[in-house]
Motif scaffolding. Structure first.
Motif, PDB file in Angstrom:
ATOM      1  N   ASN A  98       0.832  -1.211   0.000  1.00  0.00           N
ATOM      2  CA  ASN A  98       0.000   0.000   0.000  1.00  0.00           C
ATOM      3  C   ASN A  98       0.868   1.264   0.000  1.00  0.00           C
ATOM      4  O   ASN A  98       0.959   1.994   0.987  1.00  0.00           O
ATOM      5  N   ILE A  99       1.514   1.513  -1.121  1.00  0.00           N
ATOM      6  CA  ILE A  99       2.442   2.641  -1.266  1.00  0.00           C
ATOM      7  C   ILE A  99       1.978   3.518  -2.426  1.00  0.00           C
ATOM      8  O   ILE A  99       1.560   3.018  -3.472  1.00  0.00           O
ATOM      9  N   ARG A 100       2.090   4.844  -2.242  1.00  0.00           N
ATOM     10  CA  ARG A 100       1.795   5.793  -3.308  1.00  0.00           C
ATOM     11  C   ARG A 100       3.009   6.701  -3.531  1.00  0.00           C
ATOM     12  O   ARG A 100       3.603   7.186  -2.560  1.00  0.00           O
ATOM     13  N   VAL A 101       3.330   6.927  -4.799  1.00  0.00           N
ATOM     14  CA  VAL A 101       4.333   7.919  -5.183  1.00  0.00           C
ATOM     15  C   VAL A 101       3.644   8.857  -6.167  1.00  0.00           C
ATOM     16  O   VAL A 101       3.235   8.433  -7.255  1.00  0.00           O
ATOM     17  N   GLU A 102       3.504  10.131  -5.784  1.00  0.00           N
ATOM     18  CA  GLU A 102       2.692  11.031  -6.601  1.00  0.00           C
ATOM     19  C   GLU A 102       3.236  12.458  -6.572  1.00  0.00           C
ATOM     20  O   GLU A 102       3.876  12.875  -5.615  1.00  0.00           O
ATOM     21  N   ASN A 103       2.993  13.170  -7.669  1.00  0.00           N
ATOM     22  CA  ASN A 103       3.295  14.613  -7.772  1.00  0.00           C
ATOM     23  C   ASN A 103       4.773  14.918  -7.512  1.00  0.00           C
ATOM     24  O   ASN A 103       5.102  15.979  -6.970  1.00  0.00           O
ATOM     25  N   THR A 104       5.647  14.021  -7.896  1.00  0.00           N
ATOM     26  CA  THR A 104       7.065  14.131  -7.539  1.00  0.00           C
ATOM     27  C   THR A 104       7.938  14.281  -8.784  1.00  0.00           C
ATOM     28  O   THR A 104       7.661  13.683  -9.823  1.00  0.00           O
ATOM     29  N   LYS A 105       9.007  15.063  -8.650  1.00  0.00           N
ATOM     30  CA  LYS A 105       9.986  15.256  -9.721  1.00  0.00           C
ATOM     31  C   LYS A 105      11.217  14.376  -9.487  1.00  0.00           C
ATOM     32  O   LYS A 105      11.714  14.280  -8.363  1.00  0.00           O
ATOM     33  N   PHE A 106      11.706  13.792 -10.574  1.00  0.00           N
ATOM     34  CA  PHE A 106      12.978  13.084 -10.570  1.00  0.00           C
ATOM     35  C   PHE A 106      13.866  13.774 -11.599  1.00  0.00           C
ATOM     36  O   PHE A 106      13.628  13.666 -12.803  1.00  0.00           O
ATOM     37  N   LEU A 107      14.875  14.492 -11.126  1.00  0.00           N
ATOM     38  CA  LEU A 107      15.705  15.313 -12.000  1.00  0.00           C
ATOM     39  C   LEU A 107      17.116  14.749 -12.085  1.00  0.00           C
ATOM     40  O   LEU A 107      17.878  14.784 -11.118  1.00  0.00           O
ATOM     41  N   GLN A 108      17.449  14.169 -13.225  1.00  0.00           N
ATOM     42  CA  GLN A 108      18.804  13.695 -13.522  1.00  0.00           C
ATOM     43  C   GLN A 108      19.342  12.746 -12.451  1.00  0.00           C
ATOM     44  O   GLN A 108      20.449  12.926 -11.946  1.00  0.00           O
ATOM     45  N   CYS A 109      18.556  11.754 -12.126  1.00  0.00           N
ATOM     46  CA  CYS A 109      18.985  10.730 -11.166  1.00  0.00           C
ATOM     47  C   CYS A 109      19.391   9.462 -11.913  1.00  0.00           C
ATOM     48  O   CYS A 109      19.120   9.303 -13.093  1.00  0.00           O
ATOM     49  N   TRP A 110      20.012   8.559 -11.182  1.00  0.00           N
ATOM     50  CA  TRP A 110      20.400   7.268 -11.744  1.00  0.00           C
ATOM     51  C   TRP A 110      19.456   6.220 -11.161  1.00  0.00           C
ATOM     52  O   TRP A 110      19.490   5.956  -9.970  1.00  0.00           O
ATOM     53  N   ASP A 111      18.612   5.600 -12.024  1.00  0.00           N
ATOM     54  CA  ASP A 111      17.549   4.692 -11.596  1.00  0.00           C
ATOM     55  C   ASP A 111      16.590   5.454 -10.684  1.00  0.00           C
ATOM     56  O   ASP A 111      16.727   5.470  -9.464  1.00  0.00           O
ATOM     57  N   ASP A 112      15.586   6.049 -11.301  1.00  0.00           N
ATOM     58  CA  ASP A 112      14.711   6.965 -10.576  1.00  0.00           C
ATOM     59  C   ASP A 112      13.872   6.274  -9.508  1.00  0.00           C
ATOM     60  O   ASP A 112      13.951   6.600  -8.328  1.00  0.00           O
ATOM     61  N   LEU A 113      13.044   5.325  -9.923  1.00  0.00           N
ATOM     62  CA  LEU A 113      12.072   4.721  -9.015  1.00  0.00           C
ATOM     63  C   LEU A 113      12.061   3.214  -9.233  1.00  0.00           C
ATOM     64  O   LEU A 113      11.687   2.735 -10.307  1.00  0.00           O
TER      65      LEU A 113
END
Length: 743
Positions: free
Chosen positions: A623-638
């Motif tokens: 029961n996990i939510r990931v929302e409204n989030t920015k991933f800027l120039q990361c290595w393996d985002d999510l």
């Protein structure tokens, strides 16, 4: 405080008299008597229903709409009606209109005077939207960590609400959630000899805190806006309702490599408005002067930046510990920050074999092993910027053991020789505007030499809002517990042993426990604890049903985790950036990551995982939510995944994950990686990918995965497919995913 959102409406009925012939005085008197007699003899007419009507049910912030209220029957005796909003702050209810104040959903409720009849209408309030050209939107979206608040003119951007992606700047900078309550008993630090330049500040503060044990009510220890020095850690135990509160510019400087504050078995302890630092710093920066090599080692000579005096005896103690880290950095022009260089040397002990400073050459000699298992040595160029730590895990800046309801607000830390904060056991941790950052105006690069926030076996909730976490050697956030191992089974009684010695995983009657087969990390069953008997650090648990104990179906040797004690994390409006290892390692349940930004994070910006390896960390998230989030120039985002010690996964182990309305910008590796999971929804996200990207979503050993209404934009052409689905995946559906095209 004036409360908006409550209005009392009085709809008065008028009894109208009919005019007739005869003597007016006599007629009036007779009619009055007749009326009074009639009123006193008839039954009251109650309200049968109330009907509220709104001019509109969907509005924008700043809109003002009309409303009306009808009371039935029309001849009811009492027509007085109250009007209110279900939550304060969303609307202002006026005499005949309703003003929308902020975005959200709120109920408007009309209630009869007797409270027995009511009418409810739901009002949806949208942010006031500003539209820009598609090209401008594409330029603005990745420009910084914050939500742009603007929307593109065109369609097919994937987002369900484009203007909300990223951090709310106003909240991030000013929101107060845990203020000092009024009416508390104040203790001025200066009245107890705690002052800048005073001797033994730590002893005096510890004595003051000890004197507050057992004192009823809220106690506030207040510090002036000055710098206080401490030669030892501040320790306290068994305190309740205590606040350490600073004014603007209050700063605690610790003159040695140590923990700042260590709390044991405290309840409702608050730290507000204080900056923390160490002098001399256990982390330094510099540039490479020259390099020497032999068959076994690389010897990197670093010219240390001004401001670090490596002749201080504190640094010479490194030779007794031999723990530390070495990292090379590059400068990111787009975000104007130094970032650990994954293509360079990122070393820690035992790969970092020695640090030796020469007061004659004023160079620090860093010995790097060429046989280090976790980094292939590369000859670094002269002039390369490096960050070096003389510790790794030795000291936790804030160490909370078995504490309940711990709070920190508006707290800044520049350097820690270990984890920034660690909690062992305990329940509930609340952080707001807590910053572990590089000190402004300095060349510092490394903040914490290990994790920044590390919760171990914390139960209840961990709510981190408006935080800024930067530059640590290891995870920015690590939320974890541990599995126990089933060592014996007797019908419905199991014996469980601890698998790690960091903390003891405990159990209470009523706890739900999950059992997993360590081969493939396959979920087996959930039980309820009915009786607990502790033997040292092991437990005998009486469960609500028989546990399989024979042959191929036996649970002997299986992993058992306490699902009830798994922490519920809320990471809200938080910025994690410019760091070597992961952004967040989440092993909790019923958790949400929302309106955050992960920027220049190496080795996994967000990892939601359950693994059964040598670390035995638990429990499998759900029961996990990931929302409204920015991933800027990361290595393996999510990454959302499970596997066992050999890397084998079972589809459907980690379940119920929603990934929605997020922005993925120019990441390396997988933007979204799924393995050993089930019931995962990836929808309404926008992926802006580098030209060399082969795919945005990768799924392996999964079941029931839904990829819906996402959009992607490619910077150039290539052999790209939105999703890479392995032959081991089942039940993967794709619909409405579209390429935005070239702008």
């Amino acid at each position: 405080m004036k409360k908006k959102g409550l209005l009392l409406i009085l709809l008065s009925s008028m009894l109208l008299s009919a005019c007739g012939g005869g003597d007016p005085a006599t007629s009036s008197s007779e009619e009055s008597a007749s009326s009074e007699s009639s009123l006193s003899s008839r039954e009251p007419i109650p309200v049968s229903s109330v009907e509220l009507t709104l001019e509109k049910t969907e509005v924008t912030v700043g809109d003002e709409i009309g409303f009306s209220v009808s009371v039935f029957p029309e001849n009811a005796d009492e027509k007085e009606v109250s009007l209110r909003a279900s939550e304060e702050g969303f609307v202002e209810i006026k005499q005949s209109t309703i003003l929308a104040l902020k975005a959200g959903t709120v109920d408007i409720i009309a209630t009869s005077a007797d409270g027995l009849k009511s009418s409810v209408k739901t009002l949806v309030i949208q942010e006031r939207r500003t539209f820009v050209s598609d090209q401008q939107f594409l330029n603005d979206l990745p420009s910084d960590a914050f939500a742009t608040g603007t929307y593109p003119e065109g369609d097919s951007w994937g987002f369900s609400d484009a203007g909300t992606v990223g951090i709310d700047k106003q909240r991030f900078e000013t929101e107060t959630l845990y203020p000092v309550p009024e009416g508390a008993t104040e203790y001025a630090a200066k009245d107890y000899g705690i002052a800048p330049g005073a001797e033994n500040n730590v002893g005096k503060l510890i004595n003051l805190l000890s004197s507050l044990q057992g004192v009823e009510g809220t106690k506030v220890v207040r510090f002036e806006g000055l710098t206080y020095e401490f030669g030892n850690s501040i320790t306290a135990s068994s305190l309740k309702d205590v606040y350490l509160v600073g004014e603007e510019n209050t700063k605690f400087v610790f003159t040695g490599w140590m923990s700042f504050i260590v709390l044991t078995e405290c309840e409702n302890f608050h730290i507000n408005g204080i900056t923390f630092d160490i002098d001399p710093s256990p982390t330094i920066t510099g540039v490479i002067d020259h390099v020497e090599e032999d068959a076994s080692n690389g010897y990197v000579y670093v010219k240390v930046d001004e401001g670090y005096d490596l002749t201080d005896e504190t640094y010479s103690r490194y030779s007794l510990k031999k723990t530390g880290s070495y990292a090379e950095y590059y400068f990111d022009e787009e975000y104007q920050a130094y970032v650990p260089d994954r293509s360079g040397n990122l070393y820690y002990n035992p790969g970092l074999k020695n640090l030796e400073y020469s007061s004659e050459t004023k160079l620090l000699k860093c010995t790097l092993s060429k046989s280090f298992a976790y980094c292939t040595y590369k000859t670094p160029p002269v002039g390369k910027v490096v960050g070096i730590a003389f510790q790794v895990y030795e000291n936790h800046g804030f160490y909370f053991k078995n504490c309940v309801n711990t709070h920190m607000e508006d707290v800044t830390t520049y350097t820690v020789g270990g984890m920034g904060m660690r909690t062992d056991n305990g329940k509930n941790l609340y952080l707001n505007r807590v910053r572990f950052i590089r000190e402004p105006g300095t060349k510092r690069l490394l903040t914490c030499t290990a994790d920044i926030l590390h919760t171990c076996n914390l139960s209840g909730e961990a709510i981190f809002t408006n935080c800024e976490l930067e530059g640590s050697h290891d995870d920015a956030i690590n939320v974890k517990s541990f599995y126990t191992k089933i060592t014996a089974i007797r019908n419905n009684v199991v014996s469980v042993a601890q698998t790690q010695n960091e903390v003891t995983i405990g159990f209470d009657v009523g706890d739900e426990v999950d059992v997993y087969d360590p081969t493939g990390l396959k979920y087996k069953d959930t039980f309820v604890v009915q009786k607990v008997e502790q033997i040292g650090t092991s437990f005998d648990l009486t469960l609500d049903k028989v546990v399989p104990s024979r042959g191929s179906v036996s649970y002997l040797g299986f992993s058992l985790g306490n699902a009830t004690k798994a922490v519920h994390l809320t990471l809200d409006n938080t910025w994690i950036k410019n760091k070597r290892n992961r952004g967040i390692l989440l092993q909790g349940r019923d958790s949400v990551i929302k309106n955050c930004t992960f920027q220049n994070v190496n080795m996994g910006a967000v990892q939601i995982l359950g693994v059964d390896d040598v670390f035995k960390e638990a429990i499998v998230p759900k029961n996990i939510r990931v929302e409204n989030t920015k991933f800027l120039q990361c290595w393996d985002d999510l990454s959302v995944f499970t596997w066992d010690a050999s890397g084998k996964s079972t589809p459907g182990t980690l379940q119920h994950v929603t990934i929605e309305n997020n922005y993925f910008y120019r990441g390396v590796g997988s933007s979204v990686y799924l393995k050993g999971v089930g019931d995962v929804s990836v929808k309404n996200n926008f992926f802006q990918e580098r030209y060399a990207k082969a795919y945005s979503v990768r799924a392996d050993f999964v079941e029931d995965i839904r990829l819906e209404d996402n959009a992607y934009y490619l910077e150039g052409q290539g052999g790209y497919n939105f999703a890479s689905i392995s032959s081991n995946a089942t039940g993967v559906t794709q619909s409405g995913n579209a390429q935005k095209g070239t702008l």
